[in-house]
Design a protein around this motif. Structure first.
Motif, PDB file in Angstrom:
ATOM      1  N   PRO A 293       0.825  -1.232   0.000  1.00 42.90           N
ATOM      2  CA  PRO A 293       0.000   0.000   0.000  1.00 42.90           C
ATOM      3  C   PRO A 293       0.848   1.266   0.000  1.00 42.90           C
ATOM      4  N   GLY A 294       1.580   1.477  -1.080  1.00 43.73           N
ATOM      5  CA  GLY A 294       2.467   2.628  -1.172  1.00 43.73           C
ATOM      6  C   GLY A 294       2.101   3.557  -2.310  1.00 43.73           C
ATOM      7  N   PHE A 295       3.053   4.396  -2.668  1.00 42.42           N
ATOM      8  CA  PHE A 295       2.849   5.420  -3.681  1.00 42.42           C
ATOM      9  C   PHE A 295       2.553   4.809  -5.044  1.00 42.42           C
ATOM     10  N   GLY A 296       3.266   3.743  -5.400  1.00 40.20           N
ATOM     11  CA  GLY A 296       3.068   3.109  -6.703  1.00 40.20           C
ATOM     12  C   GLY A 296       1.676   2.548  -6.868  1.00 40.20           C
ATOM     13  N   GLN A 297       1.182   1.862  -5.847  1.00 43.55           N
ATOM     14  CA  GLN A 297      -0.163   1.308  -5.918  1.00 43.55           C
ATOM     15  C   GLN A 297      -1.218   2.411  -5.924  1.00 43.55           C
ATOM     16  N   TYR A 298      -0.965   3.466  -5.175  1.00 46.54           N
ATOM     17  CA  TYR A 298      -1.883   4.612  -5.159  1.00 46.54           C
ATOM     18  C   TYR A 298      -1.980   5.240  -6.545  1.00 46.54           C
ATOM     19  N   LEU A 299      -0.834   5.418  -7.200  1.00 46.92           N
ATOM     20  CA  LEU A 299      -0.824   5.981  -8.547  1.00 46.92           C
ATOM     21  C   LEU A 299      -1.527   5.057  -9.528  1.00 46.92           C
ATOM     22  N   THR A 300      -1.280   3.757  -9.416  1.00 45.33           N
ATOM     23  CA  THR A 300      -1.925   2.792 -10.312  1.00 45.33           C
ATOM     24  C   THR A 300      -3.438   2.848 -10.188  1.00 45.33           C
ATOM     25  N   ASN A 301      -3.937   2.839  -8.968  1.00 49.69           N
ATOM     26  CA  ASN A 301      -5.384   2.867  -8.748  1.00 49.69           C
ATOM     27  C   ASN A 301      -6.016   4.134  -9.316  1.00 49.69           C
ATOM     28  N   ASN A 302      -5.330   5.262  -9.166  1.00 48.85           N
ATOM     29  CA  ASN A 302      -5.883   6.516  -9.664  1.00 48.85           C
ATOM     30  C   ASN A 302      -5.750   6.641 -11.180  1.00 48.85           C
ATOM     31  N   LEU A 303      -4.720   6.014 -11.755  1.00 50.32           N
ATOM     32  CA  LEU A 303      -4.637   5.962 -13.218  1.00 50.32           C
ATOM     33  C   LEU A 303      -5.809   5.173 -13.795  1.00 50.32           C
ATOM     34  N   LEU A 304      -6.147   4.057 -13.153  1.00 54.81           N
ATOM     35  CA  LEU A 304      -7.272   3.246 -13.631  1.00 54.81           C
ATOM     36  C   LEU A 304      -8.587   4.002 -13.478  1.00 54.81           C
ATOM     37  N   LEU A 305      -8.676   4.824 -12.425  1.00 51.29           N
ATOM     38  CA  LEU A 305      -9.898   5.598 -12.198  1.00 51.29           C
ATOM     39  C   LEU A 305      -9.953   6.858 -13.042  1.00 51.29           C
ATOM     40  N   GLY A 306      -8.775   7.340 -13.466  1.00 51.26           N
ATOM     41  CA  GLY A 306      -8.721   8.571 -14.241  1.00 51.26           C
ATOM     42  C   GLY A 306      -8.844   9.819 -13.392  1.00 51.26           C
ATOM     43  N   ASP A 307      -8.377   9.765 -12.142  1.00 51.43           N
ATOM     44  CA  ASP A 307      -8.449  10.912 -11.235  1.00 51.43           C
ATOM     45  C   ASP A 307      -7.263  11.827 -11.507  1.00 51.43           C
ATOM     46  N   MET A 308      -7.491  12.915 -12.235  1.00 53.89           N
ATOM     47  CA  MET A 308      -6.396  13.797 -12.641  1.00 53.89           C
ATOM     48  C   MET A 308      -5.815  14.569 -11.465  1.00 53.89           C
ATOM     49  N   ASN A 309      -6.623  14.858 -10.444  1.00 53.72           N
ATOM     50  CA  ASN A 309      -6.068  15.533  -9.275  1.00 53.72           C
ATOM     51  C   ASN A 309      -4.926  14.722  -8.682  1.00 53.72           C
ATOM     52  N   ALA A 310      -5.183  13.456  -8.432  1.00 54.62           N
ATOM     53  CA  ALA A 310      -4.172  12.593  -7.820  1.00 54.62           C
ATOM     54  C   ALA A 310      -3.016  12.331  -8.777  1.00 54.62           C
ATOM     55  N   ILE A 311      -3.310  12.118 -10.057  1.00 63.57           N
ATOM     56  CA  ILE A 311      -2.268  11.812 -11.032  1.00 63.57           C
ATOM     57  C   ILE A 311      -1.299  12.980 -11.166  1.00 63.57           C
ATOM     58  N   MET A 312      -1.820  14.197 -11.256  1.00 66.79           N
ATOM     59  CA  MET A 312      -0.965  15.369 -11.443  1.00 66.79           C
ATOM     60  C   MET A 312      -0.087  15.617 -10.218  1.00 66.79           C
ATOM     61  N   VAL A 313      -0.632  15.381  -9.020  1.00 65.33           N
ATOM     62  CA  VAL A 313       0.180  15.542  -7.816  1.00 65.33           C
ATOM     63  C   VAL A 313       1.279  14.481  -7.781  1.00 65.33           C
ATOM     64  N   CYS A 314       0.967  13.267  -8.191  1.00 64.13           N
ATOM     65  CA  CYS A 314       1.970  12.202  -8.214  1.00 64.13           C
ATOM     66  C   CYS A 314       3.103  12.532  -9.194  1.00 64.13           C
ATOM     67  N   VAL A 315       2.736  13.050 -10.374  1.00 59.50           N
ATOM     68  CA  VAL A 315       3.758  13.446 -11.347  1.00 59.50           C
ATOM     69  C   VAL A 315       4.621  14.569 -10.786  1.00 59.50           C
ATOM     70  N   LEU A 316       3.979  15.531 -10.142  1.00 59.26           N
ATOM     71  CA  LEU A 316       4.715  16.644  -9.549  1.00 59.26           C
ATOM     72  C   LEU A 316       5.658  16.147  -8.452  1.00 59.26           C
ATOM     73  N   LEU A 317       5.194  15.210  -7.651  1.00 59.81           N
ATOM     74  CA  LEU A 317       6.013  14.675  -6.565  1.00 59.81           C
ATOM     75  C   LEU A 317       7.240  13.955  -7.103  1.00 59.81           C
ATOM     76  N   VAL A 318       7.057  13.181  -8.170  1.00 62.02           N
ATOM     77  CA  VAL A 318       8.197  12.474  -8.770  1.00 62.02           C
ATOM     78  C   VAL A 318       9.269  13.469  -9.210  1.00 62.02           C
ATOM     79  N   GLY A 319       8.847  14.548  -9.848  1.00 63.30           N
ATOM     80  CA  GLY A 319       9.809  15.560 -10.272  1.00 63.30           C
ATOM     81  C   GLY A 319      10.530  16.204  -9.107  1.00 63.30           C
ATOM     82  N   VAL A 320       9.790  16.504  -8.040  1.00 60.92           N
ATOM     83  CA  VAL A 320      10.404  17.107  -6.851  1.00 60.92           C
ATOM     84  C   VAL A 320      11.410  16.152  -6.223  1.00 60.92           C
ATOM     85  N   ILE A 321      11.097  14.864  -6.236  1.00 61.40           N
ATOM     86  CA  ILE A 321      12.022  13.866  -5.673  1.00 61.40           C
ATOM     87  C   ILE A 321      13.348  13.890  -6.416  1.00 61.40           C
TER      88      ILE A 321
END
Length: 342
Positions: A293-321
């Motif tokens: 139950p980590g970041f990768g699974q969270y991103l996967t679930n939201n990609l399948l759902l098409g939740d752009m709020n969560a997807i965009m924050v995940c992309v932003l977080l990866v860049g910040v990392i």
């Protein structure tokens, strides 16, 4: 102000400017990524049975009826105020979801990096010292498999052999079901939290569950770190200072660890930092296979759902990392190689 201090200040300002520009470009990228994705956020929020008036009301409340440049300004403003939107999957603020799931990924990625670097770097040094000998060939075959075999296949085979057949490790998840919720959440990293709580049963179960996914993820990083270390060391072992050290009567390992290896530490820092960043954002398959139950699974679930709020924050977080890890690597350069700070 002396010339040295002026140069330090200018270097700091240039670095800060580069980071600011990179972050702005990253925010711009995530915004326009959300625009081109074929997902209707309003429909996701109001549901398929909502009437037109409700749909338009929600659309206006989100500012989606405004021109694109106005939407971009609103998006940047929300980010600076810490408002990253609400996740459709959980109904919570996206930032709260990230803070909840990301420690699990940090725990998995950090242990995987320790395994990968702890094994890969010494093996790379050994392969370089014994170049073209049997041990070198064996190490190169092992690393080649690490690059070639799909990580999801390794994960499934690991579960089949070590969990299902031999029972040596735990199965899916971070801990056995009957241990869930027994220790208070302090850091979000279960290994540390169970130690802080003094609960060795939960700690043992957490170790049994994390060791296989961390080893599979670490094997892939071990392969790349080993190959690069071997390449760096071969280059150093051919230098004149190494030949001089051997002529002075130093043993092979004194030459290797005392003279050659310190000269590749700076190069390895960048590689290790980028490897760690790749693990944190690339653990998607491993977390899915092991139900982690980590970041990768969270991103996967939201990609399948098409939740752009969560997807965009995940992309932003990866860049910040990646930006943060590069800054840390630059700082460590000045420690391991003081010449870079001049």
């Amino acid at each position: 102000m002396s010339q040295y201090r002026r140069a330090k200040v200018m270097g700091f300002l240039q670095s800060a400017g580069s980071v600011a520009i990179t972050l702005f470009l990253l925010v711009t990228l995530t915004f326009f990524l959300g625009q081109v994705m074929p997902v209707d956020v309003v429909s996701k929020l109001v549901g398929p049975d909502a009437d037109f008036q409700t749909y338009e009301a929600v659309r206006q409340r989100l500012g989606l009826d405004e021109p694109l440049y106005v939407q971009f300004g609103l998006y940047v403003g929300r980010i600076f105020t810490g408002d990253f939107g609400t996740a459709l999957l959980t109904g919570h603020r996206v930032i709260d979801d990230i803070l909840r799931v990301f420690p699990a990924t940090i725990e998995l990625g950090t242990l995987a990096l320790l395994i990968g670097a702890g094994i890969g770097i010494p093996l790379g040094v050994l392969a370089a010292v014994r170049r073209d000998r049997m041990s070198d060939h064996i190490i190169r075959i092992v690393t080649l498999l690490g690059h070639s075999v799909p990580i999801f296949w390794l994960g499934m085979m690991g579960l089949l052999v070590f969990y299902s057949q031999l029972g040596l490790v735990g199965g899916s998840g971070r801990v056995a079901v009957f241990y869930e919720g027994l220790v208070p959440t302090v850091t979000g990293m279960l290994l540390i939290d169970s130690l802080l709580a003094g609960d060795m049963e939960v700690f043992g179960s957490a170790v049994r569950h994390i060791i296989l996914p961390a080893s599979v993820l670490g094997y892939a990083s071990m392969a790349s770190l080993c190959r690069l270390t071997r390449s760096f060391m071969i280059d150093q072992l051919g230098q004149e200072y190494v030949i001089s050290a051997r002529v002075k009567g130093l043993s092979t390992w004194q030459v290797v660890w005392g003279h050659a290896f310190p000269n590749i530490r700076v190069q390895l820092l960048t590689v290790v930092a980028l490897t760690y960043g790749s693990m944190l954002e690339g653990a998607l398959l491993i977390e899915t296979i092991f139900a982690w139950p980590g970041f990768g699974q969270y991103l996967t679930n939201n990609l399948l759902l098409g939740d752009m709020n969560a997807i965009m924050v995940c992309v932003l977080l990866v860049g910040v990392i990646f930006i943060t890890l590069n800054l840390i690597a630059d700082f460590l350069y000045t420690i391991f190689d003081p010449r870079t700070s001049r």
